[in-house]
Motif scaffolding. Sequence first.
Motif, short mmCIF file in Angstrom:
data_model
loop_
_atom_site.label_atom_id
_atom_site.label_comp_id
_atom_site.label_asym_id
_atom_site.label_seq_id
_atom_site.Cartn_x
_atom_site.Cartn_y
_atom_site.Cartn_z
N VAL A 1 7.53 -3.51 -12.51
CA VAL A 1 5.84 -3.15 -11.50
C VAL A 1 5.85 -3.40 -9.61
O VAL A 1 5.54 -2.45 -9.34
CB VAL A 1 4.88 -3.40 -11.79
N ARG A 2 6.91 -4.56 -9.77
CA ARG A 2 6.69 -5.22 -8.79
C ARG A 2 8.17 -4.41 -7.53
O ARG A 2 7.80 -3.40 -6.34
CB ARG A 2 7.48 -6.38 -8.03
N ALA A 3 8.66 -4.17 -8.31
CA ALA A 3 10.13 -3.29 -8.01
C ALA A 3 9.86 -2.02 -7.59
O ALA A 3 9.86 -1.27 -6.40
CB ALA A 3 11.33 -2.81 -8.86
N ALA A 4 9.07 -1.30 -8.39
CA ALA A 4 7.81 0.43 -8.39
C ALA A 4 6.91 0.00 -7.07
O ALA A 4 7.01 0.81 -6.23
CB ALA A 4 7.14 0.62 -9.30
N VAL A 5 6.44 -0.84 -6.60
CA VAL A 5 4.90 -1.09 -5.38
C VAL A 5 6.13 -1.28 -4.78
O VAL A 5 5.53 -0.57 -3.34
CB VAL A 5 4.54 -2.82 -6.27
N SER A 6 7.72 -2.09 -4.49
CA SER A 6 8.25 -1.61 -3.58
C SER A 6 8.67 -0.63 -3.22
O SER A 6 8.41 -0.44 -2.09
CB SER A 6 9.23 -3.03 -4.02
N GLU A 7 9.00 0.15 -3.62
CA GLU A 7 9.72 1.43 -3.69
C GLU A 7 8.30 2.39 -2.83
O GLU A 7 8.73 3.24 -2.10
CB GLU A 7 10.26 2.55 -4.99
N LEU A 8 7.34 2.10 -3.25
CA LEU A 8 6.01 2.54 -2.87
C LEU A 8 5.19 2.41 -1.21
O LEU A 8 5.60 3.46 -0.69
CB LEU A 8 4.51 3.10 -4.31
N ARG A 9 5.71 1.25 -1.05
CA ARG A 9 5.60 0.82 0.14
C ARG A 9 7.33 1.19 1.35
O ARG A 9 6.78 2.34 2.19
CB ARG A 9 5.99 -0.77 0.21
N GLU A 10 7.98 0.88 1.20
CA GLU A 10 9.02 1.83 1.58
C GLU A 10 8.72 3.59 1.51
O GLU A 10 9.48 3.88 2.99
CB GLU A 10 10.57 1.74 0.73
N HIS A 11 8.97 4.04 0.45
CA HIS A 11 8.26 5.60 0.40
C HIS A 11 7.08 5.60 1.55
O HIS A 11 7.03 6.34 2.80
CB HIS A 11 8.20 6.26 -0.61
N LYS B 1 8.21 4.98 5.21
CA LYS B 1 9.50 5.90 6.68
C LYS B 1 8.43 7.37 6.49
O LYS B 1 8.69 7.89 7.60
CB LYS B 1 10.60 6.48 5.28
N ALA B 2 7.29 7.35 5.65
CA ALA B 2 6.24 8.84 5.76
C ALA B 2 5.59 8.20 6.95
O ALA B 2 4.92 9.50 8.10
CB ALA B 2 5.59 8.83 4.59
N LEU B 3 4.98 7.25 7.45
CA LEU B 3 3.74 6.58 8.57
C LEU B 3 5.06 6.54 9.78
O LEU B 3 4.64 7.60 10.18
CB LEU B 3 3.19 5.62 8.35
N MET B 4 6.43 6.29 9.64
CA MET B 4 7.11 6.00 10.81
C MET B 4 7.41 7.78 11.44
O MET B 4 7.19 7.88 12.38
CB MET B 4 7.65 5.15 10.69
#
Length: 555
Positions: free
Chosen positions: A335-345, A348-351
């Motif tokens: 679950v933590r890995a999935a949340v981290s992946e969502l944060r990175e996504h 990246k989209a925001l930047m």
Amino acid sequence: MEQQGAELQTETFSCAICLDLLKEPVTTSCGHSYCRTCISNHWDAEEEKKTYSCPQCRETFRQRPVLRKSTMLAELVEELKKNRLQDDPDDQRFAAAEDVACDFCTGRKLKAFKSCLNCVASYCEKHLQPHHESAALKRHKLVDPSKKIQDTICSCHDEVIKMFCRTDQQCICILCSTEEHKDHNIVSAAAERTEKQRELQESLADIHKNIRDREKDVELLKEKEKTINLSADQTVEHSEEMFTELIRLLHQRSSELEKEVRSKQQTEVSAVQALREKLKQEISELKKRDAELQQLSHTEDHIQFVLSYSSLSVLSVSTHSSIIHRGPGSCFEEVRAAVSELREHLHKALMENWTKVCHNVERVDVLPPEPRSRAEFLEYSQEITLDPKTANKRLRLSEGNRKVTRMLVDLYQFRHPDRFTDWWQVMSTESLTGRCYWEVAVGGGGVGVSVAYKSISRAGRGKECGFGFNNKSWMLFCSPNSYTFYHNSIESPVSDPQSSRIGVYVDHTAGILSFYSVSETMTLLHRVITTFTEPLHAGFIVHYNGDNAELCKLK
């Protein structure tokens, strides 16, 4: 008689040094009275001679006299001041230092009422009466009082200046016209006034038109400012709403994830607790069986041991554990890995999109951009003429004051405060604001194309007068093989293709000054971005004899 009495009183109680009414009057041993400050300053100057004298009778004193206040004089002076304020309500009639005084008043002079150009004198109302009564004096030209009335007298011939030499652009007297100005183009001052008045009216009409145009531009800019502010406020409000929605959505997803995790946590913890209780019960039973077996092992009766053991073996418990052991903290790692992946996504989209947003902000440009083609530059073309009053005496103007040529001998003899005395320079008549463009045809070995403030110094050889050598001017110097830009004595070489025609573009509001080489195409030579604090004037410096520069006609 009253006036003469007042003047006599004033003289009686006046200091012989400052000629004003006594202030802190003191009396010397020789009987003369002075202001305390005046006589003290006088004796301070005589300190080195070790002798002190009375400024009026010249009596000398070996020792500096002790000054004592003259009480009676002080009272009389104060009484005189009070009486003057009370008894002379017309005291303002008398001329102060900043006023024009009557040339014919004796004693304390009255303010001048008129100045006479024929008599070259100023008169109060009383002494002006003959000009109203005498038939000969009635023809004299009376004007408002002027301290410069003596400027109308020729310094060479002591004659009244009534003529104007158009050849030398100089006011002269009738004798000047027969001597050093002989064969020159000479007209009466009135005729020149008429011509200059016509030019003045044209200039005023241009100024008024420029004022109206600029007032319209000011109103447009006010509306544009309102539009900018409204659009910016709406954009900020919209962005705040969007970011608030994003933040709300993130908080919502975070809350939902927290609920899911806590629910799963409770389910798993309950299962673990139930299994734990079961295991505790099994442990209890195993310990009980262990005690029974321990007790049985100590039985001495063989028959009893066999019988008891047989009954215990039927109740045997399995010792196999079904629990799979995992490392600590591994339950929700996916679950933590999935949340981290969502944060990175999201990051990246925001930047990526943030760069696009900022780029769009930079692209906002309310004012029109700088022209690119010559046709666009010509939309801002400005009709410019050179001002003869500013031209150095070695510079000759021609082609309707659009061309300047360096001469070998002096051309101008008369002085003018606007003229460059030592630098071979000339400035334009027109001031330049807003967006302006003009072109210059350069001829010769050394010509400087410049812009400058009108407040640039004119007299002398110092850098404060030279185009490009101070903070009030900018210059592109054109020589046969190179260009060089100067400002505030800083030299910047320019290595671009040579051309005999230079284009100059100014955006006064934006603080942009650009020089272009004009041929079949326009090539930027040098650009300056600064803040202009005064209106600009075009200018030239012509370095060598025979060199010239001409403002091109673009319309």
